[in-house]
Motif scaffolding. Structure first.
Motif, PDB file in Angstrom:
ATOM      1  N   ILE A 198      35.296 -28.714  23.986  1.00  0.00           N
ATOM      2  CA  ILE A 198      34.785 -28.751  22.501  1.00  0.00           C
ATOM      3  C   ILE A 198      33.889 -29.810  22.130  1.00  0.00           C
ATOM      4  N   ARG A 199      32.878 -29.667  21.782  1.00  0.00           N
ATOM      5  CA  ARG A 199      31.980 -30.958  21.113  1.00  0.00           C
ATOM      6  C   ARG A 199      31.934 -30.779  19.673  1.00  0.00           C
ATOM      7  N   ILE A 200      32.099 -31.744  18.943  1.00  0.00           N
ATOM      8  CA  ILE A 200      31.838 -31.732  17.457  1.00  0.00           C
ATOM      9  C   ILE A 200      31.057 -32.817  17.157  1.00  0.00           C
ATOM     10  N   GLU A 201      30.104 -32.472  16.335  1.00  0.00           N
ATOM     11  CA  GLU A 201      28.897 -33.263  15.811  1.00  0.00           C
ATOM     12  C   GLU A 201      29.012 -33.452  14.463  1.00  0.00           C
ATOM     13  N   VAL A 202      29.066 -34.662  13.691  1.00  0.00           N
ATOM     14  CA  VAL A 202      28.870 -34.998  12.325  1.00  0.00           C
ATOM     15  C   VAL A 202      27.714 -35.667  12.045  1.00  0.00           C
ATOM     16  N   TYR A 203      26.935 -35.501  10.954  1.00  0.00           N
ATOM     17  CA  TYR A 203      25.690 -36.120  10.627  1.00  0.00           C
ATOM     18  C   TYR A 203      25.728 -36.498   9.108  1.00  0.00           C
ATOM     19  N   ALA A 214      32.272 -36.096  19.105  1.00  0.00           N
ATOM     20  CA  ALA A 214      33.323 -36.340  20.067  1.00  0.00           C
ATOM     21  C   ALA A 214      33.632 -35.045  20.734  1.00  0.00           C
ATOM     22  N   GLU A 215      34.373 -35.343  22.052  1.00  0.00           N
ATOM     23  CA  GLU A 215      34.651 -34.203  22.889  1.00  0.00           C
ATOM     24  C   GLU A 215      35.948 -34.328  23.323  1.00  0.00           C
ATOM     25  N   LEU A 216      36.747 -33.058  23.458  1.00  0.00           N
ATOM     26  CA  LEU A 216      37.709 -32.932  23.917  1.00  0.00           C
ATOM     27  C   LEU A 216      37.875 -31.470  24.701  1.00  0.00           C
ATOM     28  N   LYS A 217      38.831 -31.618  25.753  1.00  0.00           N
ATOM     29  CA  LYS A 217      39.386 -30.307  26.335  1.00  0.00           C
ATOM     30  C   LYS A 217      40.645 -29.907  25.894  1.00  0.00           C
ATOM     31  N   ILE A 218      40.565 -28.186  25.453  1.00  0.00           N
ATOM     32  CA  ILE A 218      41.760 -27.887  24.761  1.00  0.00           C
ATOM     33  C   ILE A 218      42.325 -26.718  25.876  1.00  0.00           C
ATOM     34  N   ILE A 219      43.480 -26.617  25.987  1.00  0.00           N
ATOM     35  CA  ILE A 219      44.098 -25.468  27.011  1.00  0.00           C
ATOM     36  C   ILE A 219      45.147 -25.002  26.134  1.00  0.00           C
ATOM     37  N   LYS A 220      44.711 -23.549  25.902  1.00  0.00           N
ATOM     38  CA  LYS A 220      45.451 -22.910  24.995  1.00  0.00           C
ATOM     39  C   LYS A 220      46.532 -21.910  25.909  1.00  0.00           C
ATOM     40  N   LYS A 221      47.615 -21.891  25.672  1.00  0.00           N
ATOM     41  CA  LYS A 221      48.492 -21.007  26.290  1.00  0.00           C
ATOM     42  C   LYS A 221      48.963 -20.032  25.652  1.00  0.00           C
TER      43      LYS A 221
END
Length: 586
Positions: free
Chosen positions: A326-331, A340-347
Motif C-alpha cells: 500500500i502507498r498513500i499520498e497526501v497533497y 507513506a508505504e506499508l505492507k498488509i497481510i490479510k488472512k
C-alpha cells in the motif's frame, strides 16, 4: 520603430512580459480581501459539525476591525446578520456567475452605501436581531478593492474572515484564484487498518507513523490482520497553509500494488455533498494525541456519492490470504506531497458470528443492551442510514477513568459509570435514545447534579441534555453519534468574573456594551438560566459561546457614566448556580 540590438534581448523581453502576465493573472481575477498576510485557519471541505466547510478562513491576528475589501467588482445581492453561522455577512455577485461571500464581520461599511445603517434599521423595523435581506435591483455595487465591511467574530468562532467563492451555485476552492505561499508538506500521523462487516467497522488496528528525513514510515510493518469482511484503511493527517494551525488536506491518493484504487479531491462541492461528511471523515478521530487532525476513510462507504471521489473497487482491498503493498499520498493545494508505504497481510479466518456485535436493521425498531442490562440504546425505525452491527461494552480499567477525571479536573469518584457503543466512526440518520439505569449508590438528591456525557477517545466529555425519570429511576438523552457515554456528577458551580478592561467596556453608537466572562469546567453554562440586572432593572443580554462571556447592550440614555449595581445569576447544566453582585464604575 524600435530595434533590438540582439536576439537575446528580444527573447528576454518577451519572456519577462509573459512571466509578469502569468503571475498577475490570479491577482487580476481576485483580490485578497484584507491587508493581512495570506495565512489560513481553515480550508474548503473541512469537517464542521455534521457538514463540510464551504470556503476558507483567513486569519486576522485574533483581532477585529480590519477593513474587508471587495475581491472583485460586483453588486450586493444579500445581507445576513445573526448570532450563529455566518454572523454578519455580505454576498457580492460578479461577472461569469461568480459570487463572493464574506462572513463573521464586525460590521458593514457605512460611508459609501450605508449598509451598517441599513442593517440596523431593518432590525428595528422587523423587531428582530436576525435578518436575511435580498437585493433584487442591483443598485448597490462595489468596485474591486472598495471597503465593504470590517473583520470580526460575529456568528461562530474566534475573530477571522470567512471567505467563499461560488460558481453557478457550486462552492469553489478560493485557492485556485489566490496564490498562497506554502512550502510545507502535509503531515501524516496515523494509519488505521480496518475490517468492515454489515457496513460496520468490526475490527481496527492503529498504526503509528514516524517521520525521518522528510519521509514517513509505519512503526509496524508488515501489518497482519485477520477476520472475515472487507478490508479498508483510514488515514489521520493535516496541513499548514502559511500558518502554525492545522488545516485539512486538498487531495489523497491510495495505491495497492501500484494500482490506484482511491482518489479524493476537494475542489468543488455541491450542496448535496454536505450530507456525505460522515462518510468522508471519521469524526471520532478529529484529534490525535490531543491535537487537531483529520481522519479520512480511504474507501467509498455505502451511500457516499461525493463528486470529488474516484475509486476502483470502491477503495476496498479484497485480496484474501495475500500481501498488499500500500502507498498513500497526501497533497496540499500548492502541490506539496507526503507519502507513506506499508505492507498488509490479510488472512481470512472464517467467523460464523461476530462476537459481541448485534445486528440492527434500519427498517425495524431495535434495542441494544449492555451485558449488565444497565445501559440501553434504542434505535427507532429509520434512525440509521443502513443496516449495521452495534456493540455495547461496560467494563473499563481504572486507568481510563482516572485519565478522564484528570482531563476535566474532577474526582474520579464523580465518574459513576462508563459505557462504549461501537463502532464509533458512524453517524445516525436521526437521534437515537440512550437510557442508563440509576446505580443503587446514587441518592435521589444527587441525581440533580448528574448528566449523561458523550465523548471519543482523547476528547473532553460533552454533556447531553439529560432527563431523569424518578418513577423508572433512569437517565435518558438522545444522540446521533456512538462512542463513550458516561454518568458524571458535577457539583462545582460555574464562575463569573470581570474580563480585561479592554474587553469589559465598549461604546457603540447608542449603546454601551459591558461584558462578564464565565467559566465551567464540565457541564457548561445553561444559557436559559442567565439573569442580568443593572441598578435593579433587568436587561437583555447575549451569551457568546466562543468567548464564554455575557454581553449586555445598555442604552446610553438610561445608563449614564458612573457607579452601577450589577447582579448576574447563572447556572450550569447540572443545576449548580453562581451569583455575581458588585458596584462597578463604567
Amino acid at each position: 520603430m524600435k530595434f533590438f540590438p540582439n536576439r537575446f534581448l528580444l527573447y528576454s523581453t518577451i519572456f519577462i512580459t509573459i512571466l509578469i502576465s502569468v503571475y498577475a493573472t490570479s491577482d487580476d481575477l481576485i483580490k485578497w480581501p484584507v491587508d493581512l498576510p495570506k495565512s489560513l485557519s481553515g480550508t474548503l471541505c473541512e469537517i464542521r459539525g455534521l457538514s463540510l466547510h464551504q470556503g476558507i478562513d483567513i486569519k486576522t491576528r485574533s483581532r477585529v476591525g480590519f477593513p474587508v475589501y471587495a475581491a472583485s467588482s460586483g453588486k450586493v445581492i444579500k445581507l445576513i446578520s445573526k448570532e450563529t453561522g455566518y454572523g454578519n455577512a455580505i454576498f457580492l455577485e460578479h461577472e461569469d456567475n461568480l459570487t463572493s461571500v464574506y462572513g463573521h464581520l464586525d460590521s458593514f461599511e457605512d460611508f459609501n452605501h450605508k449598509l451598517y445603517t441599513l442593517s440596523e434599521t431593518l432590525k428595528i423595523l422587523y423587531n428582530n436581531e436576525k435578518i436575511y435581506f435580498r437585493f433584487f435591483t442591483g443598485n448597490i455595487s462595489y468596485r474591486k478593492g472598495d471597503i465593504i465591511g470590517y473583520t470580526g467574530e460575529s456568528g461562530s468562532g474566534y475573530p477571522h474572515l470567512h471567505f467563499e467563492l461560488r460558481e453557478d451555485g457550486i462552492f469553489s476552492n478560493p485557492m485556485k484564484y489566490i496564490d498562497i505561499k506554502d512550502d510545507q508538506s502535509p503531515v501524516i500521523e496515523r494509519i488505521f487498518v480496518c475490517i468492515e462487516n454489515y457496513n460496520s467497522t468490526i475490527k481496527k488496528k492503529q498504526i503509528r507513523i514516524k517521520q525521518s528525513w522528510g519521509r514517513y514510515y509505519p512503526v509496524e510493518n508488515p501489518v497482519e490482520i485477520t477476520g472475515t469482511g472487507r478490508l479498508f484503511l483510514k488515514i489521520s493527517c493535516y496541513d499548514r497553509a502559511n500558518a502554525q494551525n492545522r488545516v485539512a488536506i486538498y487531495k489523497i491518493k491510495m495505491f495497492n500494488n501500484n494500482n490506484e484504487i482511491f482518489n479524493i479531491t476537494f475542489d468543488l462541492i455541491n450542496r448535496i455533498d454536505f450530507k456525505y461528511s460522515h462518510l468522508i471523515y471519521d469524526i471520532s478521530r478529529s484529534s490525535i494525541d490531543g491535537h487537531v487532525s483529520y481522519t479520512y476513510f480511504l474507501c467509498q462507504r455505502k451511500g457516499n456519492r461525493y463528486r470529488g471521489l474516484k475509486c476502483s473497487n470502491k477503495g476496498y482491498i479484497e485480496s484474501w490470504n495475500g500481501e498488499n503493498d500500500i502507498r498513500i499520498e497526501v497533497y496540499d493545494y500548492a502541490g506539496n506531497k507526503s507519502s507513506a508505504e506499508l505492507k498488509i497481510i490479510k488472512k481470512n479466518i472464517e467467523e460464523k458470528f461476530i462476537p459481541n456485535f448485534l445486528y440492527v436493521s434500519k427498517g425495524k425498531r431495535s434495542i441494544i443492551r449492555s451485558r449488565t442490562d444497565s445501559f440501553s440504546i434504542i434505535f427507532d425505525r429509520g434512525s440509521i442510514y443502513r443496516d449495521t452491527l452495534i456493540n455495547v461494552t461496560d467494563n473499563f480499567p481504572k486507568q481510563l477513568i482516572n485519565s478522564i477525571a484528570k482531563s476535566i479536573l474532577i474526582d474520579p469518584k464523580d465518574i459513576i459509570k462508563i459505557y462504549q457503543v461501537s463502532p464509533s466512526d458512524i453517524i445516525h440518520r436521526k437521534p437515537v435514545k440512550i437510557l442508563i439505569k440509576k446505580p443503587e449508590e446514587v441518592s435521589k438528591i444527587e441525581v440533580e447534579n448528574i448528566l449523561i456525557y458523550q465523548f471519543f477517545k482523547g476528547k473532553k466529555p460533552k454533556p447531553l441534555k439529560t432527563e431523569y425519570n424518578s418513577k423508572e429511576e433512569n437517565f435518558t438523552a438522545v444522540t446521533r453519534v456512538n462512542g463513550y457515554f458516561a454518568l458524571i456528577k458535577d457539583t462545582i458551580p460555574p464562575g463569573i468574573y470581570l474580563p480585561p478592561t479592554h474587553e469589559f467596556y465598549e461604546d457603540k453608537e447608542f449603546y454601551r456594551k459591558i461584558r462578564f466572562s464565565t467559566y465551567d469546567n464540565l457541564s457548561m453554562i445553561d444559557k436559559d438560566s442567565i439573569e442580568c440586572i443593572v441598578d435593579g432593572e433587568t436587561f437583555p443580554f447575549r451569551f457568546d459561546n466562543d468567548r464564554k462571556w455575557i454581553e449586555m447592550s445598555l442604552p446610553k440614555r438610561s445608563i449614564t457614566r458612573g457607579e452601577h449595581h450589577i447582579l448576574i445569576k447563572i447556572s450550569d447544566m447540572a443545576s449548580n448556580q453562581s451569583v455575581f453582585r458588585d458596584l462597578i464604575i463604567f
